[in-house]
Design a protein around this motif. Sequence first.
Motif, PDB file in Angstrom:
ATOM      1  N   VAL A 162      -7.107  31.546  -4.776  1.00  0.00           N
ATOM      2  CA  VAL A 162      -8.019  31.048  -3.751  1.00  0.00           C
ATOM      3  C   VAL A 162      -9.210  30.437  -4.470  1.00  0.00           C
ATOM      4  O   VAL A 162      -9.797  31.070  -5.365  1.00  0.00           O
ATOM      5  CB  VAL A 162      -8.484  32.187  -2.818  1.00  0.00           C
ATOM      6  CG1 VAL A 162      -9.434  31.662  -1.752  1.00  0.00           C
ATOM      7  CG2 VAL A 162      -7.283  32.896  -2.187  1.00  0.00           C
ATOM      8  N   LEU A 163      -9.590  29.219  -4.113  1.00  0.00           N
ATOM      9  CA  LEU A 163     -10.662  28.552  -4.858  1.00  0.00           C
ATOM     10  C   LEU A 163     -11.403  27.540  -3.999  1.00  0.00           C
ATOM     11  O   LEU A 163     -10.940  27.120  -2.938  1.00  0.00           O
ATOM     12  CB  LEU A 163     -10.080  27.872  -6.105  1.00  0.00           C
ATOM     13  CG  LEU A 163      -8.848  26.975  -5.944  1.00  0.00           C
ATOM     14  CD1 LEU A 163      -9.212  25.600  -5.427  1.00  0.00           C
ATOM     15  CD2 LEU A 163      -8.104  26.855  -7.266  1.00  0.00           C
ATOM     16  N   PHE A 164     -12.589  27.174  -4.483  1.00  0.00           N
ATOM     17  CA  PHE A 164     -13.415  26.167  -3.826  1.00  0.00           C
ATOM     18  C   PHE A 164     -13.058  24.780  -4.342  1.00  0.00           C
ATOM     19  O   PHE A 164     -12.685  24.600  -5.504  1.00  0.00           O
ATOM     20  CB  PHE A 164     -14.905  26.427  -4.093  1.00  0.00           C
ATOM     21  CG  PHE A 164     -15.432  27.667  -3.443  1.00  0.00           C
ATOM     22  CD1 PHE A 164     -15.560  27.753  -2.067  1.00  0.00           C
ATOM     23  CD2 PHE A 164     -15.814  28.765  -4.217  1.00  0.00           C
ATOM     24  CE1 PHE A 164     -16.052  28.901  -1.465  1.00  0.00           C
ATOM     25  CE2 PHE A 164     -16.310  29.911  -3.630  1.00  0.00           C
ATOM     26  CZ  PHE A 164     -16.432  29.986  -2.247  1.00  0.00           C
ATOM     27  N   VAL A 165     -13.226  23.775  -3.483  1.00  0.00           N
ATOM     28  CA  VAL A 165     -13.039  22.396  -3.888  1.00  0.00           C
ATOM     29  C   VAL A 165     -14.325  21.878  -4.519  1.00  0.00           C
ATOM     30  O   VAL A 165     -15.398  22.440  -4.316  1.00  0.00           O
ATOM     31  CB  VAL A 165     -12.630  21.532  -2.671  1.00  0.00           C
ATOM     32  CG1 VAL A 165     -13.793  21.341  -1.700  1.00  0.00           C
ATOM     33  CG2 VAL A 165     -12.057  20.188  -3.108  1.00  0.00           C
ATOM     34  N   ASN A 166     -14.202  20.820  -5.314  1.00  0.00           N
ATOM     35  CA  ASN A 166     -15.288  20.186  -6.054  1.00  0.00           C
ATOM     36  C   ASN A 166     -15.630  20.999  -7.312  1.00  0.00           C
ATOM     37  O   ASN A 166     -14.868  21.869  -7.729  1.00  0.00           O
ATOM     38  CB  ASN A 166     -16.525  19.942  -5.186  1.00  0.00           C
ATOM     39  CG  ASN A 166     -17.226  18.633  -5.545  1.00  0.00           C
ATOM     40  OD1 ASN A 166     -17.599  18.421  -6.693  1.00  0.00           O
ATOM     41  ND2 ASN A 166     -17.412  17.766  -4.570  1.00  0.00           N
ATOM     42  N   ASP A 167     -16.786  20.697  -7.927  1.00  0.00           N
ATOM     43  CA  ASP A 167     -17.166  21.290  -9.211  1.00  0.00           C
ATOM     44  C   ASP A 167     -18.129  22.467  -9.042  1.00  0.00           C
ATOM     45  O   ASP A 167     -18.823  22.568  -8.027  1.00  0.00           O
ATOM     46  CB  ASP A 167     -17.859  20.232 -10.086  1.00  0.00           C
ATOM     47  CG  ASP A 167     -16.920  19.132 -10.526  1.00  0.00           C
ATOM     48  OD1 ASP A 167     -15.794  19.452 -10.935  1.00  0.00           O
ATOM     49  OD2 ASP A 167     -17.309  17.959 -10.455  1.00  0.00           O
ATOM     50  N   PRO A 168     -18.222  23.333 -10.066  1.00  0.00           N
ATOM     51  CA  PRO A 168     -19.099  24.499  -9.961  1.00  0.00           C
ATOM     52  C   PRO A 168     -20.576  24.162  -9.758  1.00  0.00           C
ATOM     53  O   PRO A 168     -21.313  24.973  -9.192  1.00  0.00           O
ATOM     54  CB  PRO A 168     -18.888  25.223 -11.302  1.00  0.00           C
ATOM     55  CG  PRO A 168     -17.524  24.817 -11.748  1.00  0.00           C
ATOM     56  CD  PRO A 168     -17.379  23.401 -11.298  1.00  0.00           C
ATOM     57  N   ASP A 169     -21.028  22.984 -10.227  1.00  0.00           N
ATOM     58  CA  ASP A 169     -22.451  22.660 -10.085  1.00  0.00           C
ATOM     59  C   ASP A 169     -22.711  21.694  -8.935  1.00  0.00           C
ATOM     60  O   ASP A 169     -23.799  21.128  -8.821  1.00  0.00           O
ATOM     61  CB  ASP A 169     -23.012  22.084 -11.386  1.00  0.00           C
ATOM     62  CG  ASP A 169     -22.332  20.789 -11.798  1.00  0.00           C
ATOM     63  OD1 ASP A 169     -21.297  20.428 -11.179  1.00  0.00           O
ATOM     64  OD2 ASP A 169     -22.823  20.134 -12.739  1.00  0.00           O
ATOM     65  N   PHE A 170     -21.715  21.498  -8.045  1.00  0.00           N
ATOM     66  CA  PHE A 170     -21.887  20.583  -6.927  1.00  0.00           C
ATOM     67  C   PHE A 170     -23.070  20.972  -6.050  1.00  0.00           C
ATOM     68  O   PHE A 170     -23.811  20.125  -5.565  1.00  0.00           O
ATOM     69  CB  PHE A 170     -20.605  20.535  -6.089  1.00  0.00           C
ATOM     70  CG  PHE A 170     -20.759  19.780  -4.790  1.00  0.00           C
ATOM     71  CD1 PHE A 170     -20.862  18.392  -4.802  1.00  0.00           C
ATOM     72  CD2 PHE A 170     -20.818  20.446  -3.580  1.00  0.00           C
ATOM     73  CE1 PHE A 170     -21.006  17.683  -3.618  1.00  0.00           C
ATOM     74  CE2 PHE A 170     -20.966  19.741  -2.384  1.00  0.00           C
ATOM     75  CZ  PHE A 170     -21.059  18.367  -2.411  1.00  0.00           C
ATOM     76  N   GLU A 171     -23.243  22.260  -5.852  1.00  0.00           N
ATOM     77  CA  GLU A 171     -24.350  22.745  -5.013  1.00  0.00           C
ATOM     78  C   GLU A 171     -25.399  23.481  -5.851  1.00  0.00           C
ATOM     79  O   GLU A 171     -26.006  24.448  -5.393  1.00  0.00           O
ATOM     80  CB  GLU A 171     -23.807  23.651  -3.910  1.00  0.00           C
ATOM     81  CG  GLU A 171     -22.932  22.898  -2.916  1.00  0.00           C
ATOM     82  CD  GLU A 171     -22.241  23.817  -1.921  1.00  0.00           C
ATOM     83  OE1 GLU A 171     -22.496  23.652  -0.715  1.00  0.00           O
ATOM     84  OE2 GLU A 171     -21.464  24.697  -2.339  1.00  0.00           O
ATOM     85  N   GLY A 172     -25.573  23.004  -7.086  1.00  0.00           N
ATOM     86  CA  GLY A 172     -26.671  23.531  -7.888  1.00  0.00           C
ATOM     87  C   GLY A 172     -26.326  24.694  -8.784  1.00  0.00           C
ATOM     88  O   GLY A 172     -27.227  25.383  -9.249  1.00  0.00           O
TER      89      GLY A 172
END
Length: 575
Positions: A162-172
């Motif tokens: 299970v994972l989030f889309v986009n990059d780890p620093d997308f939201e700071g």
Amino acid sequence: MKTQFSAIAALAAALLSTSAVAQPSAQRLSDITKTLGSDAFEGRGPATRAEDKTVAFIIDQFKAAGVQPGGEVVNGQRTWTQTVPLLKSDISGTPTFRLNLGSGQPLSLTQGEEISVKAPLNGQKRIDLDNVPLVFVGYGVTAPERNWDDFKDVDVKGKLIVLFVNDPDFEGGEGDFGGKAMTYYGRWTYKYEEAARRGAAGTLVIHETEPASYGWATVKNSNTNTQFDVVADNLAAAHSPVEAWIQRDLAGRIFQASGMTFDQAKAMAKTRAFRPVELKARMDLKFDAATEIINSKNVVGLLPGTKYPDETILYTGHWDHLGIGKPDDTGDTIYNGALDNATGIAQIIEQARWFASEPRTDRSIVFLAVTAEEKGLLGSEYYASHPLYPLGKTVGVLNTDGGSLWGRSKNFTISGNARLGLLDLLIAEGKKQGRYYSPDPHPEAGYFFRSDHFAFAKAGVPAISFNEGNDLVNGGTARGEALGKDYNEKSYHQPSDEWSPEWDFTGMAEDTVLLHNVGRILANSRLWPEWSIDSEFKGERNKTAAERAGGTPLPPAPAATPAAEPAAPGKGERG
């Protein structure tokens, strides 16, 4: 550099004095878009009866334009097509998805509602997974050059990640992934690939509109229909059994059952110290798949060069769309794809007609209408790995995925913010039209990775995907932004992407002129566009440098491309 661009300007002036023979027609662009985007073409799904009709239409248009067949050689003669072998996969019947959160009755999940599962592309005809454990892996990224590893030493073989889309620093968060500018690590395609490399049973990508850059309707319509992939020797190594998205609310319930909130899970994932979390949830996934190997077609037209016929400029765009699918609220089942991408094919056909009416160029011009872009850039990927013309001597790729339908604009842009000499040439020619370049206003959306030029870029070929501007002559950025938002929300990858009599193709005609001038300059010169020195694609291009000996390198300007102009507002994803 100054001397080089002075020479380009002189060449351009000479070309423009002789190339007013057959200016692009807004009416023709509209007519072709209307035809290809009509119900008669049934959404142009690959491996359907609509494919034969679409391919035949494009060939007829190329013939009428006056270009030659540019496809595979059969019995010593070029044909009009390139065969693209694909694995075709459909989920048969009603799939069963059950989620056990550790207490109470298991939740039954409905395909396209809480979850969106793709038909399997690993070659299996039956997926039968019982009580599979779920593991939260943050953003699912392994990037040693960025000192980032979401998996650490945890074995996820046989588990659902299970994972989030986009990059780890997308939201700071922490990490060096460019902030809002998405890297390839942020794309769901990378996350599926990483899961397969690690032997996971599957991937559940958590959908959120902002980091995904599109709503759930796009996920649903793109993933619950027929799936394709280029045929490979080991499909099981390339794909996990399950490749899926889940709604944010469902992810919240999964996290809650394991003692954390959604926000807490995301906060953990943003840190370099993150370690995978074994969740209390487990899943059953059972469904059958109808699979077969089919042959789809790229359509290829050619105007051979008079001096350097083995050196090519490619005009590309995808002819396919989503075909016939689930009905929308009005009961419409045909995903017409008029803007995406009948407009792009109309532009290529108009380029073919215009180039054919002019004196032949020194280098060859290739017009390539590719298949299965909507299934993962498959037609362009196949061409890039099985090129009809040497990639080392492919001067550049000018891709069009969508067109301007709301009149002329003061600006233009490309997908992503890659730096290359091809872009500088485009900017210089745009200024002659009195237009300015706007850097991609939404690098977080990863547009660079989402259209056919990307397959060529990975192979080292200088490639851009042209996008219309949103600073409209009639209404400025306010109107441009509103129209782009409206299309993205109401029509992108939906049956309502249909030709409208209200569409104004004058802006698309002007864009066609711009792309024509760039291609003609390249085709009558010894210029070889280059990537910036720090580009991830430059190394691949350098491998074929000897093939381009004797030409003139066209590197990007030392400074960043102009960003002082106002950036274009947001727009819908294409492709």
